[in-house]
Design a protein around this motif. Structure first.
Motif, PDB file in Angstrom:
ATOM      1  N   GLY A   1       0.798  -1.205  -0.022  1.00 19.39           N
ATOM      2  CA  GLY A   1       0.040  -0.039  -0.221  1.00 19.39           C
ATOM      3  C   GLY A   1       0.956   1.155  -0.043  1.00 19.39           C
ATOM      4  N   SER A   2       2.079   1.073  -0.224  1.00 20.23           N
ATOM      5  CA  SER A   2       3.007   2.204  -0.323  1.00 20.23           C
ATOM      6  C   SER A   2       2.625   3.149  -1.413  1.00 20.23           C
ATOM      7  N   SER A   3       2.940   4.493  -1.303  1.00 20.50           N
ATOM      8  CA  SER A   3       2.731   5.500  -2.386  1.00 20.50           C
ATOM      9  C   SER A   3       3.787   6.624  -2.361  1.00 20.50           C
ATOM     10  N   TYR A   4       4.189   6.713  -3.640  1.00 24.35           N
ATOM     11  CA  TYR A   4       5.566   7.531  -3.913  1.00 24.35           C
ATOM     12  C   TYR A   4       5.112   8.607  -4.930  1.00 24.35           C
ATOM     13  N   PRO A   5       5.913   9.557  -4.814  1.00 23.22           N
ATOM     14  CA  PRO A   5       5.547  10.585  -5.768  1.00 23.22           C
ATOM     15  C   PRO A   5       6.207  10.268  -6.976  1.00 23.22           C
ATOM     16  N   PRO A   6       5.687  10.882  -8.085  1.00 21.08           N
ATOM     17  CA  PRO A   6       5.912  10.572  -9.563  1.00 21.08           C
ATOM     18  C   PRO A   6       7.168  11.330  -9.757  1.00 21.08           C
ATOM     19  N   LEU A   7       8.295  11.091  -9.190  1.00 27.32           N
ATOM     20  CA  LEU A   7       9.449  11.868  -9.210  1.00 27.32           C
ATOM     21  C   LEU A   7      10.063  12.209 -10.700  1.00 27.32           C
ATOM     22  N   GLY A   8       9.998  11.252 -11.465  1.00 22.06           N
ATOM     23  CA  GLY A   8      10.396  11.512 -12.784  1.00 22.06           C
ATOM     24  C   GLY A   8       9.523  12.649 -13.521  1.00 22.06           C
ATOM     25  N   LEU A   9       8.148  12.292 -13.612  1.00 20.21           N
ATOM     26  CA  LEU A   9       7.128  13.554 -14.035  1.00 20.21           C
ATOM     27  C   LEU A   9       7.411  14.762 -13.475  1.00 20.21           C
ATOM     28  N   CYS A  10       7.570  14.674 -12.006  1.00 18.98           N
ATOM     29  CA  CYS A  10       7.933  16.204 -11.577  1.00 18.98           C
ATOM     30  C   CYS A  10       9.183  16.626 -12.103  1.00 18.98           C
ATOM     31  N   GLN A  11      10.071  16.039 -12.248  1.00 18.99           N
ATOM     32  CA  GLN A  11      11.324  16.459 -12.902  1.00 18.99           C
ATOM     33  C   GLN A  11      11.157  17.280 -14.213  1.00 18.99           C
ATOM     34  N   LEU A  12      10.279  16.642 -15.036  1.00 18.15           N
ATOM     35  CA  LEU A  12       9.946  17.017 -16.393  1.00 18.15           C
ATOM     36  C   LEU A  12       9.271  18.202 -16.225  1.00 18.15           C
ATOM     37  N   ALA A  13       8.263  18.142 -15.413  1.00 19.13           N
ATOM     38  CA  ALA A  13       7.503  19.468 -15.127  1.00 19.13           C
ATOM     39  C   ALA A  13       8.232  20.862 -14.715  1.00 19.13           C
ATOM     40  N   ALA A  14       9.220  20.427 -13.696  1.00 21.77           N
ATOM     41  CA  ALA A  14      10.246  21.561 -13.266  1.00 21.77           C
ATOM     42  C   ALA A  14      10.773  22.247 -14.453  1.00 21.77           C
ATOM     43  N   THR A  15      11.107  21.629 -15.522  1.00 22.93           N
ATOM     44  CA  THR A  15      11.642  22.208 -16.342  1.00 22.93           C
ATOM     45  C   THR A  15      11.126  23.385 -17.273  1.00 22.93           C
ATOM     46  N   VAL A  16       9.659  23.548 -17.207  1.00 27.24           N
ATOM     47  CA  VAL A  16       8.996  24.292 -18.049  1.00 27.24           C
ATOM     48  C   VAL A  16       8.021  25.131 -16.884  1.00 27.24           C
ATOM     49  N   GLN A  17       8.241  24.953 -15.586  1.00 27.29           N
ATOM     50  CA  GLN A  17       7.376  25.647 -14.632  1.00 27.29           C
ATOM     51  C   GLN A  17       7.665  27.129 -14.532  1.00 27.29           C
ATOM     52  N   GLY A  18       8.647  27.615 -15.068  1.00 28.16           N
ATOM     53  CA  GLY A  18       8.946  29.097 -15.027  1.00 28.16           C
ATOM     54  C   GLY A  18       8.170  29.680 -16.068  1.00 28.16           C
ATOM     55  N   ARG A  19       7.617  28.945 -17.001  1.00 29.98           N
ATOM     56  CA  ARG A  19       6.928  30.046 -18.000  1.00 29.98           C
ATOM     57  C   ARG A  19       5.597  30.559 -17.481  1.00 29.98           C
ATOM     58  N   GLY A  20       5.160  30.068 -16.470  1.00 40.42           N
ATOM     59  CA  GLY A  20       4.137  30.704 -15.744  1.00 40.42           C
ATOM     60  C   GLY A  20       2.676  30.117 -16.235  1.00 40.42           C
ATOM     61  N   ASN A  21       2.605  29.285 -17.175  1.00 41.32           N
ATOM     62  CA  ASN A  21       1.354  28.579 -17.425  1.00 41.32           C
ATOM     63  C   ASN A  21       1.316  27.318 -17.062  1.00 41.32           C
ATOM     64  N   ASN A  22       0.099  26.868 -16.878  1.00 39.89           N
ATOM     65  CA  ASN A  22      -0.039  25.319 -16.498  1.00 39.89           C
ATOM     66  C   ASN A  22       0.474  24.404 -17.579  1.00 39.89           C
ATOM     67  N   LEU A  23       1.592  24.673 -18.265  1.00 36.70           N
ATOM     68  CA  LEU A  23       1.899  23.874 -19.523  1.00 36.70           C
ATOM     69  C   LEU A  23       1.732  22.258 -19.223  1.00 36.70           C
ATOM     70  N   SER A  24       2.453  21.621 -18.177  1.00 33.94           N
ATOM     71  CA  SER A  24       2.541  20.304 -18.095  1.00 33.94           C
ATOM     72  C   SER A  24       2.097  20.056 -16.428  1.00 33.94           C
ATOM     73  N   PRO A  25       0.921  20.029 -16.356  1.00 31.26           N
ATOM     74  CA  PRO A  25       0.506  19.538 -14.831  1.00 31.26           C
ATOM     75  C   PRO A  25       0.982  18.122 -14.587  1.00 31.26           C
ATOM     76  N   VAL A  26       1.260  17.975 -13.179  1.00 30.95           N
ATOM     77  CA  VAL A  26       1.605  16.498 -12.669  1.00 30.95           C
ATOM     78  C   VAL A  26       0.207  16.219 -12.113  1.00 30.95           C
ATOM     79  N   ILE A  27      -0.336  14.906 -12.536  1.00 24.72           N
ATOM     80  CA  ILE A  27      -1.693  14.382 -11.677  1.00 24.72           C
ATOM     81  C   ILE A  27      -0.987  13.200 -11.107  1.00 24.72           C
ATOM     82  N   ASP A  28      -1.073  13.139  -9.860  1.00 23.01           N
ATOM     83  CA  ASP A  28      -0.737  11.990  -9.092  1.00 23.01           C
ATOM     84  C   ASP A  28      -2.022  11.298  -8.679  1.00 23.01           C
ATOM     85  N   ALA A  29      -2.892  10.914  -9.622  1.00 22.70           N
ATOM     86  CA  ALA A  29      -4.068  10.394  -9.482  1.00 22.70           C
ATOM     87  C   ALA A  29      -3.962   9.052  -8.193  1.00 22.70           C
ATOM     88  N   ASP A  30      -2.755   8.322  -8.541  1.00 23.44           N
ATOM     89  CA  ASP A  30      -2.600   7.166  -7.361  1.00 23.44           C
ATOM     90  C   ASP A  30      -2.374   7.683  -6.111  1.00 23.44           C
TER      91      ASP A  30
END
Ligand code: SF4
Length: 464
Positions: free
Chosen positions: A53-82
Motif C-alpha cells: 500500500g506504499s505511495s510514492y511521488p512520481p518523481l520523474g514526471l515532477c522532474q519534467l514539469a520543473a523544466t517548464v514551470q517558470g513559463r507561468g502557465n500550467n503547461l505540464s501539470p503533474v497529476i498523481d491520481a494514484d
C-alpha cells in the motif's frame, strides 16, 4: 539558445546558467488554462511494484514539469491520481477538464498494461479532440520498440532522461508539430532499425536543472513501510552507478558515471522541503547513496549543521561503508540502509560481477548495525547457476548478518542488464521470464525455503 549542448526554447528560463530552485518560480495556474501535456501517474501505479500500500511521488514526471514551470502557465501539470487515491472516473474527469494536447506517463516493466489502458481510454474519451500519448521511464528507455508494441495507444516514446528535451517537446506539442527528429524520441510512424539516443543530463548540467516540482502533489499521503515518520518524499540526489552487477539495468539506464546536484544545492532543497512542505522523512532513491563516500559524508555533516531534523533511508553498498561514514549517516538521521548482498556464494558473486567479497560486505553491514542503523538486506534468488547449495549459502550469510529486514527476490531478467545482454533469461520474443515453468517453480520453492529459514527468531522481518 544552446545550453549544455541542448537546443532549448528562448522562452525556457529554467535552463539558465544559474540554477533556479523551483520554489522561486510562480506556482502554476490551474483551471482555465489548457494544459499542453498532462503528466499522469494513473491510479494503481504503485500497486504494480509493491504489496504494502506504499505511495510514492512520481518523481520523474515532477522532474519534467520543473523544466517548464517558470513559463507561468500550467503547461505540464503533474497529476498523481494514484497518490490522491482517485477513482478512474475522477481521474478521467480531471484530465479531460484540462483539455491537454498530450498525456505523458512513465512506464516500468510492471505498468505497461496500466499505461496502455489509460492511454487508450484517454484517447477515446478526448474525442473528437486528438490526444497524443507519450511514454517514457525505464521500460521505454530500455525497450522502446517493445513498449510501442505493448502499448498501441502510444504515439511516441522518449528514451532516457527526458528533461533534457522536455521544453522543446512541449513547444512541439504546443504547435501541433511531429516529435520525429527530437533527440531521444521514437515516434510510432518512424521507420528504420536505429534507436534514438538514450538521453542523459550531462554531469555539468545539474547546477541549472531545477529539482522535481512537488508543489501541487499530495505530499502528506506519501508513505512506505520503511518510513518511520510522515510526510515522506523520495529524493534523487545523484544518478548513475559505476558498478556492473549482472542482474541490474541501472548503469545502462542512468549511466556508469555518478552525476548529480552539488551538496549545498541538495541541502537547500531538503531545507525547502522541511520548511515549506513539512517533510519529515526522506527516501533517497539514488542507486547507491554511498557511491561517492566523501560526498555522502559531506551531505550528512551538512544535514546535521543545518539541523534539518529529518529521518531518512537509502540504498548503499556495504563495501563502501566505513565506521566514520556509518556514524555520520546515523547522526544525520539515517535509520535504515538497503544493502544488496545478492548471494552468499562467493562464486555467484563473481559470476554477477558484484565487485565485492563477502567479508567486506559483512563488515560494512556490521558497522552500520553498530552505528544504530537498521540493515535491510536483499538477496537475488534464481540467478543462472543457482543450486540448492548456493541458496543454502545465502541463507547462511543471512543468518550471520542477522539484518533487521530481509528480502529474497526472484531474479528478473531485465532488459539492458549485463546478464540479459549475455543471453541469459529472455525468451526469443524478448519477454522477461524463465524459459520453462519448471525453473520458475524451483525458484518459488527456493524463495519459500529462504523465508521459512530466516524468519521467526527476532530478525529478518521482510521489507516490502
Ligand atoms: S545493483 Fe546497485 S551497485 Fe549493482 S549495478 Fe545496480 S545500482 Fe549499481
Amino acid at each position: 539558445v544552446q545550453c549544455h549542448g541542448v537546443s532549448v526554447s528562448s522562452r525556457n528560463d529554467v535552463m539558465s546558467k544559474t540554477r533556479m530552485p523551483h520554489y522561486r518560480f510562480p506556482r502554476p495556474s490551474t483551471g482555465a488554462v489548457r494544459a499542453v501535456i498532462a503528466l499522469l501517474q494513473p491510479p494503481g501505479s504503485c500497486k504494480a511494484f509493491t504489496r504494502s500500500g506504499s505511495s510514492y511521488p512520481p518523481l520523474g514526471l515532477c522532474q519534467l514539469a520543473a523544466t517548464v514551470q517558470g513559463r507561468g502557465n500550467n503547461l505540464s501539470p503533474v497529476i498523481d491520481a494514484d497518490g490522491e487515491g482517485w477513482s478512474d472516473e475522477t481521474t478521467l474527469k480531471h484530465i479531460l477538464s484540462m483539455r491537454p494536447k498530450a498525456v505523458g506517463m512513465s512506464v516500468t516493466s510492471g505498468t505497461k498494461q496500466l499505461c496502455e489502458r489509460w492511454g487508450a481510454m484517454l484517447k477515446r474519451e478526448a474525442q473528437p479532440s486528438p490526444l497524443r500519448v507519450v511514454l517514457g521511464g525505464p521500460e521505454a528507455s530500455m525497450d522502446p520498440r517493445g513498449v510501442l508494441t505493448s502499448c498501441p495507444s502510444a504515439d511516441a516514446v522518449v528514451r532516457g532522461e527526458a528533461e533534457v528535451i522536455f521544453p522543446e517537446l512541449v513547444d512541439r506539442l504546443l504547435e501541433d508539430m511531429p516529435l520525429q527528429g527530437l533527440r531521444g524520441v521514437l515516434e510510432r510512424s518512424q521507420e528504420g532499425p536505429e534507436l534514438p539516443e538514450l538521453l542523459r543530463v550531462p554531469k555539468g548540467g545539474f547546477p541549472s536543472l531545477p529539482f522535481p516540482a512537488l508543489n501541487d502533489l499530495p505530499v502528506h499521503r506519501y508513505w512506505c513501510p520503511d518510513a518511520v515518520r510522515s510526510p515522506m518524499v523520495t529524493f534523487h540526489s545523484t544518478r548513475g552507478c559505476p558498478f556492473k552487477c549482472g542482474f541490474c539495468a541501472s548503469p545502462e539506464l542512468l549511466g556508469k558515471k555518478v552525476r548529480g546536484w552539488g551538496v549545498e544545492d541538495v541541502l537547500d532543497e531538503l531545507e525547502w522541503l522541511v520548511q515549506e512542505k513539512g517533510v519529515k522523512e526522506v527516501s533517497f532513491v539514488d542507486d547507491v547513496f554511498t557511491a561517492i563516500p566523501r560526498r555522502t559524508q559531506a551531505l550528512c555533516e551538512g544535514m546535521v549543521q543545518r539541523e534539518l531534523g529529518l529521518s531518512w533511508f537509502c540504498n548503499a553498498r556495504a563495501d563502501q561503508v566505513n565506521a566514520r561514514l556509518a556514524d555520520a549517516m546515523a547522526a544525520a538521521g539515517c535509520h535504515q540502509v538497503y544493502i544488496g548482498m545478492e548471494s552468499g556464494d562467493p562464486e555467484m558473486l563473481k559470476f554477477i560481477s558484484k565487485g565485492a567479497k563477502l567479508p567486506t560486505l559483512e563488515r560494512g553491514a556490521a558497522l552500520l548495525g553498530a552505528a544504530g542503523v537498521k540493515r535491510s538486506v536483499g538477496f537475488v534468488i534464481g540467478l543462472p547457476g543457482e543450486t540448492d547449495e548456493t541458496v543454502s549459502r545465502s541463507i547462511e550469510l543471512a543468518k550471520r548478518v542477522k539484518p533487521e529486514r530481509i528480502q529474497f527476490s526472484r531474479w528478473t531478467p531485465l532488459a539492458g542488464s549485463p546478464l540479459v545482454k549475455a543471453g541469459y533469461g529472455r525468451t526469443e520474443g524478448g519477454d522477461a521470464g524463465f524459459h520453462d515453468r519448471l525453473a520458475e517453480d524451483q525458484v518459488s520453492r527456493w524463495l519459500a525455503r529462504c523465508y521459512s529459514e530466516c524468519w521467526g527468531d527476532g530478525w529478518g522481518k521482510t521489507s516490502v
